[in-house]
Design an enzyme around this catalytic site. Structure first.
Site, PDB file in Angstrom:
ATOM      1  N   GLU A 100      90.426 -43.900  21.951  1.00  0.00           N
ATOM      2  CA  GLU A 100      91.703 -43.209  21.726  1.00  0.00           C
ATOM      3  C   GLU A 100      91.513 -41.710  22.014  1.00  0.00           C
ATOM      4  OE1 GLU A 100      92.555 -43.401  17.535  1.00  0.00           O
ATOM      5  OE2 GLU A 100      94.617 -42.685  17.749  1.00  0.00           O
ATOM      6  N   LYS A 156     101.339 -45.766  20.660  1.00  0.00           N
ATOM      7  CA  LYS A 156     100.886 -46.223  19.329  1.00  0.00           C
ATOM      8  C   LYS A 156     102.053 -46.315  18.336  1.00  0.00           C
ATOM      9  CE  LYS A 156      97.185 -45.074  15.991  1.00  0.00           C
ATOM     10  NZ  LYS A 156      96.075 -44.121  15.749  1.00  0.00           N
ATOM     11  N   CYS A 194      93.734 -48.009  17.657  1.00  0.00           N
ATOM     12  CA  CYS A 194      93.097 -47.732  16.367  1.00  0.00           C
ATOM     13  C   CYS A 194      93.822 -48.343  15.178  1.00  0.00           C
ATOM     14  CB  CYS A 194      92.892 -46.219  16.216  1.00  0.00           C
ATOM     15  SG  CYS A 194      91.552 -45.845  15.057  1.00  0.00           S
TER      16      CYS A 194
HETATM   17  C1  ACM Z   1      93.167 -43.749  13.683  1.00  0.00           C
HETATM   18  O1  ACM Z   1      94.149 -44.488  13.807  1.00  0.00           O
HETATM   19  N1  ACM Z   1      92.748 -42.995  14.672  1.00  0.00           N
HETATM   20  C2  ACM Z   1      92.422 -43.708  12.420  1.00  0.00           C
END
Ligand code: ACM
Length: 262
Positions: A38, A108, A141
């Site tokens: 990420e 995301k 993530c």
């Molecule tokens: C995250 O979602 N980077 C902890």
């Protein structure tokens, strides 16, 4: 196909250096498909909205240009996380590029902690993309904590979930075994290592990038403190078989049981 997870240690705001580190790692471990972390090019720990404005790129920005050139030259695919600017809106996004260029992006959905200050929640759902090797979905993530993310991708046909990450909580590497078992898909979690201490907030990243099979087998897991890659040969067709035994096809079972949920 040869699937590679690339575990890096980006320095905040050093975009060219971070891209160079990732390229050198990819060059050192030839593969058909790479997953990078990420926000691999910028670093994670933004302290102001102005920093996001400075470092975010449009979908086809400089990072995309460099990685598309690599994918074309090596005839491979890359999933990578980046801060996306869409006019004056910012998303924590990932892109899938391949030999012919950009294939698709994901924004995301589940924003972790202070990401909520800097990014807007993703508005593209959980798309699935076709490649010569099979169907690819992406989550980023913290999406791991919400089983609906992986489930949605699997129900849409994803055979591999590419999972760029900057994990700070310790639970995800083990939890991904369950995400794989309950969906019978492959996952490739590419995490970073190191720590970032900026603006009064310190995050330490746990490494442990891994590839997990539809049977929940951890095919490879990297250490928590090493910049490195791992390459595993997989056949994505394995993820099309949702049968656990002669009685239990887990997706058919789910449909038969659906009236019992909620
Ligand atoms: C995250 O979602 N980077 C902890």
């Amino acid at each position: 196909m040869k699937l590679s997870i690339v575990q890096t240690n980006p320095t905040f705001d050093e975009v060219q250096k971070n891209i160079d580190e990732a390229i050198a790692l990819m060059e050192s471990s030839p593969a058909d498909f790479y997953v990078l972390p990420e926000l691999f090019n910028t670093g994670y720990n933004f302290s102001t909205v102005e920093e996001v404005e400075q470092l975010a790129e449009p979908i086809e920005g400089i990072t995309s240009t460099i990685l598309k050139a690599f994918a074309h030259q090596r005839q491979c695919y890359i999933v990578y996380g980046f801060a996306e600017s869409d006019d004056d809106v910012f998303y924590n996004s990932s892109a899938l590029v391949g030999p012919t260029g950009l294939i698709g992006i994901y924004r995301k959905v589940h924003l972790y902690y202070r990401e909520n200050i800097f990014f807007k929640r993703g508005n593209l759902g959980f798309p699935v993309f076709n490649t010569e090797f099979g169907k690819i979905g992406m989550m980023i993530c913290f999406d791991w904590l919400f089983p609906e993310a992986a489930r949605t991708l699997a129900l849409k046909g994803a055979q591999l979930i590419a999972h760029p990450s900057n994990l700070v909580l310790p639970y995800c590497p083990d939890a991904m075994v369950t995400r794989c078992l309950e969906n019978r898909v492959f996952t490739a979690t590419a995490n970073r290592i190191g720590s970032e201490d900026r603006g009064g907030f310190k995050f330490s990243y746990i490494g442990k990038s891994e590839i997990v099979s539809p049977n929940g087998e951890i095919l490879t897991r990297l250490p928590d403190n090493e910049v490195n890659t791992a390459v595993i040969d997989i056949d994505l067709n394995e993820a099309s078989n949702k049968r656990l035994n002669e009685f239990n096809d887990i997706f058919k079972e789910r449909l038969k049981s659906v009236n019992h949920y909620l």
